[in-house]
Each structure stands twice: as C-alpha cells, then as structure tokens.
Design a protein around this motif. Structure first.
Motif, PDB file in Angstrom:
ATOM      1  N   TYR A  32     -14.293  13.792  24.686  1.00  0.00           N
ATOM      2  CA  TYR A  32     -12.972  13.242  24.362  1.00  0.00           C
ATOM      3  C   TYR A  32     -11.903  14.157  24.935  1.00  0.00           C
ATOM      4  N   ASN A  63      -5.014   6.573  22.342  1.00  0.00           N
ATOM      5  CA  ASN A  63      -5.819   7.410  21.462  1.00  0.00           C
ATOM      6  C   ASN A  63      -5.635   8.903  21.696  1.00  0.00           C
ATOM      7  N   ALA A  82     -12.471   3.758  18.603  1.00  0.00           N
ATOM      8  CA  ALA A  82     -12.321   4.997  19.364  1.00  0.00           C
ATOM      9  C   ALA A  82     -11.377   5.992  18.684  1.00  0.00           C
ATOM     10  N   ALA A 142     -12.191   9.830  18.080  1.00  0.00           N
ATOM     11  CA  ALA A 142     -11.293  10.899  18.532  1.00  0.00           C
ATOM     12  C   ALA A 142     -11.022  11.880  17.395  1.00  0.00           C
ATOM     13  N   PHE A 191     -12.249   8.720  26.858  1.00  0.00           N
ATOM     14  CA  PHE A 191     -13.592   9.053  26.387  1.00  0.00           C
ATOM     15  C   PHE A 191     -14.562   8.938  27.550  1.00  0.00           C
TER      16      PHE A 191
END
Length: 163
Positions: free
Chosen positions: A16, A86, A59, A63, A23
């Motif tokens: 990440y 994200n 996601a 994260a 990602f």
C-alpha cells in the motif's frame, strides 16, 4: 491480540502506498516474479475493493489495516467524499452520523433544503443522531441552505459537507 494468519499474509502480499492510495501485489511466480502489479477493482457501489484469499475487502479498510497495523473498529470516512481516494490522509474513523453528514447532496438540490409547495417556502432541517432539527422556513432555497450549513457546521464540525 495476535494477528491471525490471514492478516499476516495480507500484510505480506499487498503493498500500500499511503501517499497515492494505490495497492499492489507482488507476483510470487512467473517471468515477472517479484514485480508489483496493481491490485483491486471498482465494485458496483463505486468503492475500490481488493480480493485476497477468496475475500473481497474495501480498499480503504485494507489501507487502514496496513498503515496502522489494526483493522478499523468502525466506519472509515473519505474526508473529501471521493470513494476512490484511498490516500491515508483522506481516511478517518467516523460515526454513522458523521459519515452521513459528509455525504454529497443528491442531484442538483442544495443540501438541507426542501420546497414546501402548499406554502411556497423552503424548509431547512438537519438530522443528527436520529433526531431531526427544524431550522425554519425561507423564501429562497439558498437561504434555507445557508441555515443548514450553519447548523451542520456546529453539529458535525469537520465532517459537515455543504454540497
């Protein structure tokens, strides 16, 4: 609490980038062995998700887990309202009320205002923790919206989204 095997494998196989919110997974075999490849896809609700070991996980939760080392206990809110952003600086823990306060207005309507046809006025109201706060009647949608913004800022602080 010790992380389970799934958590350890996820942390070891998903990379990440907290600055970009991207990602990657590292390929373990094949001619591109060791090369990171983008991981995840956008689901039907507009969220970026990652499939890992036959589980699909949002996601933003992955994260949080990778960055902080623990799964979030509640809702993760995207501060700027973009479900696909994200970056760790855009993610924050929120209550359901705070998360709803940060939602964008539906359609081209100004948030917090409703036209009452039978009296020809705009009503302003805001909902917080299941309770509706009546803010008054106004001659224009803009005035009703301004009343909503003042009340929402007072009730929700940094989670208040004017539009």
């Amino acid at each position: 609490m010790m992380p389970d095997d799934y958590d350890v494998e996820l942390a070891n196989n998903i990379i990440y980038d907290p600055w970009t919110g991207d990602f990657f997974r590292t390929l373990r075999s094949g001619y591109r062995r060791g090369m990171p490849v983008k991981a995840g896809y956008v689901n039907s609700r507009g969220y970026f998700v990652i499939r890992f070991k036959n589980r699909v996980i949002q996601a933003h939760r992955v994260a949080w887990f990778i960055y902080y080392g623990l799964w979030p206990g509640g809702i993760i809110d995207h501060a700027n309202g973009d479900k696909l952003d994200n970056r760790i600086g855009n993610l924050r823990i929120a209550t359901p009320t705070q998360n709803n306060a940060n939602m964008k207005a539906k359609g081209n309507k100004l948030k917090g205002s409703t036209f009452i046809r039978r009296i020809g006025k705009w009503q302003a109201q805001v909902k917080c923790d299941g309770k509706t706060h009546y803010l008054g009647l106004f001659d224009s949608e803009a005035d009703a919206h301004k009343a909503y913004i003042r009340a929402a800022t007072k009730l929700f602080g940094s989670f208040a989204r004017p539009a």
